[in-house]
Design a protein around this motif. Structure first.
Motif, short mmCIF file in Angstrom:
data_model
loop_
_atom_site.label_atom_id
_atom_site.label_comp_id
_atom_site.label_asym_id
_atom_site.label_seq_id
_atom_site.Cartn_x
_atom_site.Cartn_y
_atom_site.Cartn_z
N MET A 1 0.95 -1.18 0.20
CA MET A 1 -0.13 0.34 0.06
C MET A 1 0.71 1.98 -0.04
SD MET A 1 -3.35 0.86 0.08
CE MET A 1 -4.26 1.92 -0.05
N ASN A 2 1.86 1.09 0.98
CA ASN A 2 2.90 1.93 0.76
C ASN A 2 3.17 2.48 -0.36
OD1 ASN A 2 3.63 4.30 2.25
ND2 ASN A 2 5.33 3.48 3.51
N LEU A 3 3.74 1.29 -1.14
CA LEU A 3 4.10 1.74 -2.94
C LEU A 3 3.31 2.47 -3.50
CD1 LEU A 3 7.02 1.00 -4.24
CD2 LEU A 3 6.61 -0.82 -4.72
N LEU A 4 2.12 1.68 -3.71
CA LEU A 4 0.99 3.27 -4.45
C LEU A 4 0.65 4.45 -3.89
CD1 LEU A 4 -0.88 2.41 -6.15
CD2 LEU A 4 -2.58 2.13 -4.28
N VAL A 5 1.18 4.46 -2.70
CA VAL A 5 1.49 5.51 -2.38
C VAL A 5 1.70 6.94 -3.27
CG1 VAL A 5 0.94 7.74 -0.25
CG2 VAL A 5 -0.83 5.58 -0.74
N CYS A 7 4.29 6.34 -5.16
CA CYS A 7 3.97 6.05 -6.91
C CYS A 7 3.06 7.05 -7.33
CB CYS A 7 3.05 4.44 -7.03
SG CYS A 7 4.50 3.48 -7.39
N LEU A 8 1.31 6.88 -6.77
CA LEU A 8 0.49 8.50 -6.98
C LEU A 8 1.31 9.72 -6.31
CD1 LEU A 8 -3.22 6.10 -5.56
CD2 LEU A 8 -1.67 6.79 -8.32
#
Length: 87
Positions: A1-5, A7-8
């Motif tokens: 989840m942290n990687l997605l944030v 990237c966003l």
């Protein structure tokens, strides 16, 4: 989840940078004065949104106060310039 944030956030940073570049392009190369005023207003909105983003990132509410004052002054300035152009 942290990687997605992450990237966003990087994507948002790139999009805001692109918007700044396009706004500056219109500000300097606008074919007419009203186009330049609209570009200046757009840059003020982008700057205000960036200040709000900084408040979120640094968890410091003082940036929200600065963004509010900046937005109000930018609005008054754009209205004054629009009235001056109008005649």
């Amino acid at each position: 989840m942290n990687l997605l944030v992450l990237c966003l956030e990087i994507l948002a940073f790139i999009l805001v940078g692109g918007a700044l570049i396009l706004g500056m392009w219109r500000l300097f190369r606008g074919p007419s004065v009203p186009d330049r005023v609209v570009a200046a207003d757009t840059l003020a909105v982008i700057t205000t949104a960036s200040l709000v983003w900084l408040a979120s990132q640094f968890e410091n509410p003082i940036y929200l106060d600065i963004a509010l004052v900046y937005a109000a002054l930018a609005f008054v300035a754009v209205v004054a310039i629009a009235r001056a152009i109008e005649g």
